[in-house]
Design a protein around this motif. Structure first.
Motif, PDB file in Angstrom:
ATOM      1  N   ASN A  66       0.832  -1.208   0.000  1.00  0.00           N
ATOM      2  CA  ASN A  66       0.000   0.000   0.000  1.00  0.00           C
ATOM      3  C   ASN A  66       0.867   1.258   0.000  1.00  0.00           C
ATOM      4  OD1 ASN A  66      -2.712   0.810  -0.149  1.00  0.00           O
ATOM      5  ND2 ASN A  66      -2.677   1.493   1.968  1.00  0.00           N
ATOM      6  N   SER A  67       2.072   1.171   0.559  1.00  0.00           N
ATOM      7  CA  SER A  67       2.995   2.310   0.497  1.00  0.00           C
ATOM      8  C   SER A  67       3.440   2.553  -0.941  1.00  0.00           C
ATOM      9  CB  SER A  67       4.215   2.041   1.389  1.00  0.00           C
ATOM     10  OG  SER A  67       3.851   2.003   2.751  1.00  0.00           O
ATOM     11  N   MET A  68       3.689   1.482  -1.687  1.00  0.00           N
ATOM     12  CA  MET A  68       4.039   1.638  -3.097  1.00  0.00           C
ATOM     13  C   MET A  68       2.853   2.154  -3.902  1.00  0.00           C
ATOM     14  SD  MET A  68       7.177   1.105  -3.922  1.00  0.00           S
ATOM     15  CE  MET A  68       6.988   0.813  -5.685  1.00  0.00           C
ATOM     16  N   ASN A  69       1.653   1.694  -3.579  1.00  0.00           N
ATOM     17  CA  ASN A  69       0.464   2.214  -4.263  1.00  0.00           C
ATOM     18  C   ASN A  69       0.308   3.711  -4.022  1.00  0.00           C
ATOM     19  OD1 ASN A  69      -0.131  -0.387  -5.133  1.00  0.00           O
ATOM     20  ND2 ASN A  69      -1.513  -0.806  -3.430  1.00  0.00           N
ATOM     21  N   TRP A  70       0.564   4.122  -2.791  1.00  0.00           N
ATOM     22  CA  TRP A  70       0.487   5.551  -2.449  1.00  0.00           C
ATOM     23  C   TRP A  70       1.510   6.352  -3.256  1.00  0.00           C
ATOM     24  CZ3 TRP A  70       4.505   8.372  -0.320  1.00  0.00           C
ATOM     25  CH2 TRP A  70       4.206   9.683   0.060  1.00  0.00           C
ATOM     26  N   LEU A  71       2.740   5.843  -3.329  1.00  0.00           N
ATOM     27  CA  LEU A  71       3.777   6.534  -4.092  1.00  0.00           C
ATOM     28  C   LEU A  71       3.403   6.598  -5.571  1.00  0.00           C
ATOM     29  CD1 LEU A  71       6.653   7.804  -3.880  1.00  0.00           C
ATOM     30  CD2 LEU A  71       7.533   5.564  -4.555  1.00  0.00           C
ATOM     31  N   SER A  72       2.870   5.512  -6.095  1.00  0.00           N
ATOM     32  CA  SER A  72       2.457   5.463  -7.495  1.00  0.00           C
ATOM     33  C   SER A  72       1.417   6.531  -7.807  1.00  0.00           C
ATOM     34  CB  SER A  72       1.903   4.067  -7.810  1.00  0.00           C
ATOM     35  OG  SER A  72       1.268   4.031  -9.061  1.00  0.00           O
ATOM     36  N   ARG A  73       0.411   6.663  -6.939  1.00  0.00           N
ATOM     37  CA  ARG A  73      -0.627   7.671  -7.171  1.00  0.00           C
ATOM     38  C   ARG A  73      -0.046   9.072  -7.188  1.00  0.00           C
ATOM     39  NH1 ARG A  73      -3.305   4.790  -3.159  1.00  0.00           N
ATOM     40  NH2 ARG A  73      -3.068   6.535  -1.701  1.00  0.00           N
ATOM     41  N   ASN A  74       0.870   9.337  -6.291  1.00  0.00           N
ATOM     42  CA  ASN A  74       1.379  10.699  -6.163  1.00  0.00           C
ATOM     43  C   ASN A  74       2.443  11.042  -7.200  1.00  0.00           C
ATOM     44  OD1 ASN A  74       0.252  12.200  -3.623  1.00  0.00           O
ATOM     45  ND2 ASN A  74       0.443  10.060  -3.032  1.00  0.00           N
ATOM     46  N   LEU A  75       3.141  10.052  -7.718  1.00  0.00           N
ATOM     47  CA  LEU A  75       4.114  10.310  -8.783  1.00  0.00           C
ATOM     48  C   LEU A  75       3.488  10.168 -10.164  1.00  0.00           C
ATOM     49  CD1 LEU A  75       7.377   8.551  -7.499  1.00  0.00           C
ATOM     50  CD2 LEU A  75       6.760  10.974  -7.381  1.00  0.00           C
ATOM     51  N   GLY A  76       2.283   9.610 -10.230  1.00  0.00           N
ATOM     52  CA  GLY A  76       1.626   9.443 -11.518  1.00  0.00           C
ATOM     53  C   GLY A  76       2.300   8.404 -12.391  1.00  0.00           C
ATOM     54  N   GLN A  77       2.932   7.402 -11.764  1.00  0.00           N
ATOM     55  CA  GLN A  77       3.583   6.330 -12.506  1.00  0.00           C
ATOM     56  C   GLN A  77       3.119   4.983 -11.961  1.00  0.00           C
ATOM     57  OE1 GLN A  77       7.849   6.604 -13.174  1.00  0.00           O
ATOM     58  NE2 GLN A  77       7.846   8.783 -12.647  1.00  0.00           N
ATOM     59  N   PRO A  78       2.891   3.984 -12.833  1.00  0.00           N
ATOM     60  CA  PRO A  78       2.470   2.667 -12.343  1.00  0.00           C
ATOM     61  C   PRO A  78       3.508   2.054 -11.415  1.00  0.00           C
ATOM     62  CG  PRO A  78       2.221   2.837 -14.736  1.00  0.00           C
ATOM     63  CD  PRO A  78       3.001   4.038 -14.297  1.00  0.00           C
ATOM     64  N   VAL A  79       3.048   1.229 -10.492  1.00  0.00           N
ATOM     65  CA  VAL A  79       3.951   0.570  -9.548  1.00  0.00           C
ATOM     66  C   VAL A  79       5.004  -0.249 -10.287  1.00  0.00           C
ATOM     67  CG1 VAL A  79       4.093  -1.202  -7.756  1.00  0.00           C
ATOM     68  CG2 VAL A  79       2.310   0.537  -7.633  1.00  0.00           C
ATOM     69  N   ASP A  80       4.579  -0.989 -11.322  1.00  0.00           N
ATOM     70  CA  ASP A  80       5.535  -1.826 -12.057  1.00  0.00           C
ATOM     71  C   ASP A  80       6.653  -0.997 -12.659  1.00  0.00           C
ATOM     72  OD1 ASP A  80       4.062  -4.014 -11.391  1.00  0.00           O
ATOM     73  OD2 ASP A  80       3.142  -4.294 -13.353  1.00  0.00           O
ATOM     74  N   LYS A  81       6.319   0.182 -13.187  1.00  0.00           N
ATOM     75  CA  LYS A  81       7.339   1.043 -13.783  1.00  0.00           C
ATOM     76  C   LYS A  81       8.312   1.542 -12.727  1.00  0.00           C
ATOM     77  CE  LYS A  81       8.004   5.171 -16.656  1.00  0.00           C
ATOM     78  NZ  LYS A  81       7.321   6.276 -17.388  1.00  0.00           N
ATOM     79  N   LEU A  82       7.786   1.920 -11.561  1.00  0.00           N
ATOM     80  CA  LEU A  82       8.654   2.375 -10.474  1.00  0.00           C
ATOM     81  C   LEU A  82       9.575   1.252 -10.016  1.00  0.00           C
ATOM     82  CD1 LEU A  82       6.052   4.381  -8.337  1.00  0.00           C
ATOM     83  CD2 LEU A  82       7.896   5.346  -9.730  1.00  0.00           C
ATOM     84  N   ALA A  83       9.030   0.042  -9.883  1.00  0.00           N
ATOM     85  CA  ALA A  83       9.819  -1.077  -9.370  1.00  0.00           C
ATOM     86  C   ALA A  83      10.894  -1.510 -10.361  1.00  0.00           C
ATOM     87  CB  ALA A  83       8.909  -2.249  -9.029  1.00  0.00           C
ATOM     88  N   THR A  84      10.561  -1.556 -11.634  1.00  0.00           N
ATOM     89  CA  THR A  84      11.535  -2.019 -12.632  1.00  0.00           C
ATOM     90  C   THR A  84      12.617  -0.990 -12.911  1.00  0.00           C
ATOM     91  OG1 THR A  84      10.058  -1.268 -14.410  1.00  0.00           O
ATOM     92  CG2 THR A  84       9.907  -3.584 -13.750  1.00  0.00           C
ATOM     93  N   ALA A  85      12.452   0.241 -12.450  1.00  0.00           N
ATOM     94  CA  ALA A  85      13.506   1.243 -12.593  1.00  0.00           C
ATOM     95  C   ALA A  85      14.674   0.978 -11.650  1.00  0.00           C
ATOM     96  CB  ALA A  85      12.942   2.639 -12.349  1.00  0.00           C
ATOM     97  N   LEU A  86      14.472   0.094 -10.673  1.00  0.00           N
ATOM     98  CA  LEU A  86      15.534  -0.251  -9.731  1.00  0.00           C
ATOM     99  C   LEU A  86      16.303  -1.472 -10.245  1.00  0.00           C
ATOM    100  CD1 LEU A  86      13.597   0.122  -6.357  1.00  0.00           C
ATOM    101  CD2 LEU A  86      15.088   1.786  -7.457  1.00  0.00           C
ATOM    102  N   PRO A  87      17.561  -1.606  -9.876  1.00  0.00           N
ATOM    103  CA  PRO A  87      18.324  -2.786 -10.305  1.00  0.00           C
ATOM    104  C   PRO A  87      17.851  -4.040  -9.583  1.00  0.00           C
ATOM    105  CG  PRO A  87      19.612  -1.465  -8.778  1.00  0.00           C
ATOM    106  CD  PRO A  87      18.375  -0.669  -9.071  1.00  0.00           C
TER     107      PRO A  87
END
Length: 485
Positions: free
Chosen positions: A298-319
């Protein structure tokens, strides 16, 4: 065939399995949540029924031949929700959910009554059921006076399926009205919450039959019957059945909407002062201990909403591999916290933000903050005498290798990844249905899955994460008094 239905906070999932536990088909649908005021979280029970109808129709469309051979249904659901019914079985108000914190004052008053912890084996958390009814008594007296039955969410779904008022031990243990050691309703705890035992459902073990599917649903769903509805389980106990965590010491860490670190126990071992939950397991003569945080994915969902980027995109940006802790510390207290703080007022924060901070930096800090919160849970479990040497890793967050490696290093515990994907609460519910229909021994049905991979802690980074974990704990100590003012 056996149907496992898992009523989650965000949706309902159903899987159809055969006697060997093979999944024939699965389906899911979403369920809306209402937040009419800060700290409030409610759902309309009618939405659960509509979701069940939709999931069943999807399953029938996928494999009508297999569905027509249905002999048992197992239920799992999010715990602690207060579904209030009048004497005719009519819902009186929206269900108040597990992550609703409006009853913090009522929870504190109940928890300060010495008998409550002694009876229930747990702190009376604001998310539990008993303080919700005290809030209704204070703020909605007309509704309180009409309340003839209080059902947990999955048990309202059972009521619609069978017409029976029945609950299982694992789900009922999270109400604060339950004697967890004796596995029965407590007249004393109910009286302290101004309730009566006749307002409670009948009790059975999760492996026992808990009613038969009603005749009209048999006809509507094309079934010859009878179809047994098993006692079922609260979602975490069901997940433990799904992944085979039924022997003493077997456990898992779940990165779902909330975060859970669960260990099965063969004896009742309450330690409420640690804020560790001690509940009945879904199988007889077994208990579970859990550390619980309120906002994991739910913390990642919150970040996704506020950055306007899907969770999968945020997660795959990390190594895939971690390189060390972020310079930003995230406190994942978006809805308050349970283990170890029992603090409904504290709220989340980023500490150490810089003008150069980018979305990837925030994503990493959110994953680390959740990992540190899970470390808090592990330390609390150690305070009860439980120290798991390895854990299964499950939940949506377990799809991120970076998050898992971070978590293993912060916990300093290896994480085993089960092979396949069908080992969650819906599978556990279906396995409970097999037991109920066939009177099967749980150990014969609830075997652990094959391990596909093992995530080891990064020994070269343990010290760095240990230092950051110390900072994380200091930030809670500093910020919590400010949140209370």
């Amino acid at each position: 065939m056996y149907l496992g239905l898992d009523l989650g906070t965000s949706g309902l999932r159903g899987i159809l399995i055969d006697d060997a536990g093979r999944v024939l088909c699965d389906a899911e649908t979403s369920i809306p949540t209402s937040t009419p005021k800060p700290g409030w979280s409610e759902q309309n029970p009618l939405d659960w029924i509509n979701a069940c109808k939709e999931v069943v129709e999807k399953l029938r469309a996928l494999d009508e031949t297999a569905f027509s051979k249905l002999r048992g249904i197992g239920l799992s659901g999010h715990m602690h929700g207060a579904t209030l019914l009048d004497s005719d079985g009519t819902v009186l108000r929206p269900c108040i959910l597990w992550n609703d914190t409006r009853s913090a004052d009522q929870a504190r008053i109940l928890d300060q009554t010495p008998e409550m912890r002694a009876i229930s084996g747990n702190i009376v958390f604001p998310g539990f059921t008993a303080p919700k009814l005290e809030w209704v008594r204070a703020h909605e007296p007309d509704v309180f006076s009409k309340t003839a039955k209080v059902l947990l969410p999955k048990d309202y779904l059972r009521f619609w399926l069978t017409g029976e008022y029945i609950s299982d031990m694992s789900d009922s243990a999270g109400t604060s009205w339950f004697d967890v050691g004796r596995r029965q309703w407590s007249d004393a705890a109910l009286a302290l919450g101004h309730m009566r035992v006749e307002q409670m459902p009948s009790l059975i073990e999760g492996t026992d039959p808990g009613g038969d599917l009603k005749a009209d649903l048999l006809r509507e769903w094309g079934l010859s019957g009878p179809v047994v509805v098993a006692g079922g389980a609260g979602d975490n106990a069901a997940a433990a059945c799904g992944i085979g965590s039924i022997q003493d010491g077997a456990g898992f860490v779940s990165l779902g909407t909330s975060g859970v670190l669960l260990v099965a126990r063969d004896a009742y071992a309450p330690a409420p002062e640690t804020a560790v939950h001690c509940f009945c397991h879904a199988i007889p003569d077994t208990w579970i201990q859990m550390g619980v945080i309120l906002s994991a994915t739910n913390s990642m969902n919150w970040l996704s909403r506020n950055l306007g980027q899907p969770v999968d995109k945020l997660a795959t940006a990390l190594p895939d591999a971690v390189t060390g802790p972020s310079g930003i510390t995230f406190l994942p207290y978006l809805s308050g916290e349970r283990t170890p703080h029992n603090d409904s007022r504290v709220r989340g924060a980023f500490m150490g933000l810089d003008v150069s901070s980018a979305p990837a930096d925030l994503t990493q800090s959110v994953m680390e903050g959740v990992a540190f919160a899970m470390r808090d849970c592990l330390e609390a479990l150690k305070g009860t005498g439980t120290s798991p040497q390895n854990l299964m890793a499950v939940g949506g967050g377990a799809r991120s290798r970076f998050w898992l490696e971070t978590l293993a290093t912060v916990l300093q515990v290896p994480l085993n990844l089960p092979k396949g994907s069908e080992f969650g609460a819906a599978m556990g519910a279906a396995r409970l249905a097999i037991c109920a229909v066939n009177n099967a021994e749980p150990a014969e049905v609830m075997s652990p899955p094959e391990i596909e991979d093992r995530i080891e802690p990064r020994s070269d980074l343990i010290d760095a994460y240990e230092t950051e974990y110390g900072r994380y704990r200091q930030f809670y100590t500093a910020l919590a008094p400010l949140a209370a003012t």
